[in-house]
Design a protein around this motif. Structure first.
Motif, PDB file in Angstrom:
ATOM      1  N   GLY A 292      29.768  36.607  36.258  1.00 28.12           N
ATOM      2  CA  GLY A 292      29.469  37.808  36.892  1.00 28.12           C
ATOM      3  C   GLY A 292      30.330  39.182  36.424  1.00 28.12           C
ATOM      4  N   GLU A 293      29.673  40.345  36.823  1.00 27.87           N
ATOM      5  CA  GLU A 293      30.310  41.649  36.499  1.00 27.87           C
ATOM      6  C   GLU A 293      31.587  41.705  36.915  1.00 27.87           C
TER       7      GLU A 293
ATOM      8  N   ALA B 109      25.348  38.179  36.376  1.00 25.35           N
ATOM      9  CA  ALA B 109      25.143  38.804  37.798  1.00 25.35           C
ATOM     10  C   ALA B 109      26.004  40.063  37.634  1.00 25.35           C
ATOM     11  N   SER B 110      25.117  41.221  38.229  1.00 23.04           N
ATOM     12  CA  SER B 110      25.745  42.492  38.498  1.00 23.04           C
ATOM     13  C   SER B 110      26.582  42.452  39.603  1.00 23.04           C
ATOM     14  N   VAL B 111      27.411  43.555  40.025  1.00 24.95           N
ATOM     15  CA  VAL B 111      28.081  43.913  41.201  1.00 24.95           C
ATOM     16  C   VAL B 111      27.051  43.695  42.359  1.00 24.95           C
TER      17      VAL B 111
ATOM     18  N   LEU C 165      29.021  38.852  48.452  1.00 24.02           N
ATOM     19  CA  LEU C 165      30.287  39.368  47.778  1.00 24.02           C
ATOM     20  C   LEU C 165      30.467  40.739  47.596  1.00 24.02           C
ATOM     21  N   GLY C 166      30.455  41.253  48.534  1.00 19.78           N
ATOM     22  CA  GLY C 166      30.410  42.878  48.331  1.00 19.78           C
ATOM     23  C   GLY C 166      31.533  43.765  48.170  1.00 19.78           C
TER      24      GLY C 166
END
Length: 100
Positions: A27-28, A49-51, A59-60
């Protein structure tokens, strides 16, 4: 997670300088891991995976942190207060450099 990979690699290579190395990530990177990559000298990151995709599954926090870093320190959700050194106190950054 990525910071552990960086530390492990630095230990194995007996150096803090990972200039020229590439990070592969699922992920990013969060801002903390991204900062560790800058400090280590990593020059490129490949991630899946991006933010935004992370935020979609709950997962904010990384997205919120990236947004918080775009505004002034006074406007951020985390209050930051600088504590100047007293006269005669050693600069902690200088101490860190001497021990590295």
């Amino acid at each position: 997670m990525y910071t552990n990979a960086i530390r492990h690699t630095q230990e194995q290579l007996q150096t803090d300088d990972l200039s020229g190395y590439i990070m592969y990530a699922s992920g990013e990177p969060c801002p903390m891991c991204l900062t560790a990559m800058y400090f280590a000298g990593i020059e490129k990151v490949y991630y899946c995976a991006s933010v935004d995709a992370a935020a979609e599954v709950g997962l904010g926090e990384p997205k919120m942190i990236y947004e918080d870093l775009q505004i002034t320190k006074a406007e951020r959700s985390l209050s930051m207060v600088q504590m100047p050194l007293n006269e005669g106190q050693e600069n902690p950054m200088k101490l860190w450099k001497e021990r590295s």
